[in-house]
Design a protein around this motif. Structure first.
Motif, PDB file in Angstrom:
ATOM      1  N   PRO A 136      34.797  42.944  51.142  1.00 57.59           N
ATOM      2  CA  PRO A 136      35.500  43.525  49.994  1.00 57.59           C
ATOM      3  C   PRO A 136      34.699  44.651  49.331  1.00 57.59           C
ATOM      4  N   PRO A 137      35.390  45.539  48.612  1.00 62.79           N
ATOM      5  CA  PRO A 137      34.703  46.630  47.906  1.00 62.79           C
ATOM      6  C   PRO A 137      34.182  46.230  46.531  1.00 62.79           C
ATOM      7  N   HIS A 138      34.576  45.038  46.041  1.00 61.58           N
ATOM      8  CA  HIS A 138      34.162  44.577  44.703  1.00 61.58           C
ATOM      9  C   HIS A 138      33.411  43.257  44.816  1.00 61.58           C
ATOM     10  N   TYR A 139      32.416  43.093  43.959  1.00 61.84           N
ATOM     11  CA  TYR A 139      31.700  41.818  43.846  1.00 61.84           C
ATOM     12  C   TYR A 139      31.770  41.407  42.381  1.00 61.84           C
ATOM     13  N   GLU A 155      41.021  32.689  33.202  1.00 65.34           N
ATOM     14  CA  GLU A 155      40.657  34.095  33.396  1.00 65.34           C
ATOM     15  C   GLU A 155      40.149  34.343  34.814  1.00 65.34           C
ATOM     16  N   LEU A 156      39.429  33.383  35.382  1.00 62.02           N
ATOM     17  CA  LEU A 156      39.003  33.520  36.776  1.00 62.02           C
ATOM     18  C   LEU A 156      40.224  33.554  37.695  1.00 62.02           C
ATOM     19  N   ASP A 157      41.184  32.701  37.442  1.00 57.21           N
ATOM     20  CA  ASP A 157      42.410  32.682  38.237  1.00 57.21           C
ATOM     21  C   ASP A 157      43.111  34.032  38.160  1.00 57.21           C
ATOM     22  N   ALA A 158      43.136  34.641  36.979  1.00 60.60           N
ATOM     23  CA  ALA A 158      43.764  35.953  36.818  1.00 60.60           C
ATOM     24  C   ALA A 158      43.011  37.019  37.602  1.00 60.60           C
ATOM     25  N   ALA A 159      41.683  36.957  37.567  1.00 60.98           N
ATOM     26  CA  ALA A 159      40.876  37.927  38.308  1.00 60.98           C
ATOM     27  C   ALA A 159      41.115  37.780  39.811  1.00 60.98           C
ATOM     28  N   GLN A 164      40.491  40.098  43.514  1.00 63.50           N
ATOM     29  CA  GLN A 164      39.057  39.880  43.717  1.00 63.50           C
ATOM     30  C   GLN A 164      38.855  38.813  44.786  1.00 63.50           C
ATOM     31  N   ARG A 165      37.978  39.095  45.762  1.00 64.73           N
ATOM     32  CA  ARG A 165      37.790  38.171  46.875  1.00 64.73           C
ATOM     33  C   ARG A 165      36.329  37.801  47.129  1.00 64.73           C
ATOM     34  N   LYS A 191      39.208  28.705  46.828  1.00 62.57           N
ATOM     35  CA  LYS A 191      39.900  28.313  48.059  1.00 62.57           C
ATOM     36  C   LYS A 191      41.384  28.649  47.971  1.00 62.57           C
ATOM     37  N   LYS A 192      41.962  28.430  46.811  1.00 64.73           N
ATOM     38  CA  LYS A 192      43.382  28.744  46.610  1.00 64.73           C
ATOM     39  C   LYS A 192      43.668  30.211  46.899  1.00 64.73           C
ATOM     40  N   HIS A 193      42.749  31.090  46.475  1.00 68.54           N
ATOM     41  CA  HIS A 193      42.959  32.529  46.643  1.00 68.54           C
ATOM     42  C   HIS A 193      42.246  33.084  47.880  1.00 68.54           C
ATOM     43  N   LYS A 194      41.658  32.203  48.679  1.00 66.16           N
ATOM     44  CA  LYS A 194      40.938  32.613  49.888  1.00 66.16           C
ATOM     45  C   LYS A 194      39.823  33.610  49.556  1.00 66.16           C
ATOM     46  N   ALA A 195      39.106  33.313  48.480  1.00 58.32           N
ATOM     47  CA  ALA A 195      37.981  34.139  48.051  1.00 58.32           C
ATOM     48  C   ALA A 195      36.665  33.444  48.405  1.00 58.32           C
TER      49      ALA A 195
END
Length: 321
Positions: A136-139, A155-159, A164-165, A191-195
């Motif tokens: 990914p391009p963002h950390y 807020e993490l869920d929103a990010a 964000q990955r 895990k839900k967002h595959k990050a």
């Protein structure tokens, strides 16, 4: 007589990333008689006097592969210094071309699945390009969680929902028991967002929860070997060249280097600026995220200095930007 250090001449080089209909990437093998003969690289060559990088790429790919480049997009620029040689590799995605690539200089060609690129031995300057194609391009670095964990997780869920990955959980003030509870919920969200998740500084918890580890610069310099299995990412915060080289020697997956600009969180820290950042980048080949007063809008500029992308808290976290 005073002997002055000789600054190596920087050789400008252009390279192209070509993909086929199935997403495989084209690599060319360096022929015998050239530096790093036998290594695989993204096709291209030296930029001649009075040529732009794009013009050089079109000429080189016509000469080497017999194709006509019709459209490109800038991907990144990689400064690389090895021994007495320095290059600046300007890399472009070739988004449209005509013709079928052939090895017109008797070089072997290979169409390689993106996930297999790292299995091919490459020159140092090509390795950051592979990382840009794969990572990914963002950390995202989380702010220090408060006791309002419901809000933190919301807020993490929103990010994560925003794309964000790659996430670092930074909870330096938390005791072990509540941190384990928070980490359990954070792992589930990622895990839900595959990050991919890394935890700051907690090797034991990284082992227990099977997540990645982000080392402080002090932890990095105290290590003599990579602290986790290869399947788990290990990263580190770096502030100087010694730390960068040690991270590369340990085989870390990526590092964060800065601060590039002045930041509100560290107003007394003098920023290094892009020039110094790029000079240090040229000495190693591992992926590096730039940090310090940067946000998503700075990815393109960061990549033109050799960065994987940008890292940060404020610019990536809901309600802080």
């Amino acid at each position: 007589m005073i002997r002055r250090a000789v600054t190596p001449r920087v050789v400008p080089v252009a390279a192209g990333v070509l993909t086929d209909a199935s997403g495989r990437v084209l690599l060319a093998r360096r022929i015998s008689g050239r530096d790093l003969a036998g290594a695989w690289e993204f096709p291209g060559g030296k930029i001649e006097r009075n040529e732009t990088p794009e013009e050089a790429l079109k000429r080189e790919l016509k000469e080497e592969l017999g194709i006509d480049v019709l459209a490109t997009e800038p991907l990144m620029s990689v400064p690389q210094h090895t021994g007495s040689k320095s290059i600046m590799l300007d890399v472009f995605k070739v988004t449209k071309y005509s013709g079928q690539p052939r090895g017109l200089e008797n070089q072997a060609l290979a169409w390689v699945p993106n996930s297999k690129l790292r299995s091919y031995p490459m020159p140092p300057a090509d390795l950051p390009v592979v990382a840009v194609l794969q990572k990914p391009p963002h950390y995202l670095i989380t702010p220090e969680p408060t006791t309002d964990t419901t809000r933190f997780l919301r807020e993490l869920d929103a990010a994560l929902a925003s794309g964000q990955r790659l996430v670092q959980l930074r909870a330096k003030t938390w005791q072990e028991k509540p941190l384990k509870a928070l980490l359990t919920l954070t792992v589930a969200l990622c895990k839900k967002h595959k990050a991919q998740l890394l935890i700051n500084g907690q090797l034991g918890l990284a082992h227990d929860f099977d997540v990645g580890l982000h080392l402080t610069s002090e932890q990095l310099m105290a290590l003599q070997s990579r602290p986790l299995a290869a399947r788990l990412p290990v990263a580190a915060s770096c502030h100087n060249l010694e730390q960068l080289k040690h991270a590369q020697a340990l085989g870390l997956d990526f590092v964060v280097l800065g601060s590039v600009n002045k930041t509100a969180s560290h107003p007394d820290v003098a920023p290094m600026g892009w020039k110094t950042w790029q000079e240090m980048r040229a000495e190693v080949s591992l992926p590096i995220f730039a940090i310090g007063g940067l946000g998503p809008q700075d990815v393109a500029a960061a990549r033109q200095h050799g960065a994987q992308g940008v890292a940060g808290i404020r610019a990536f976290w809901p309600n802080l930007a």
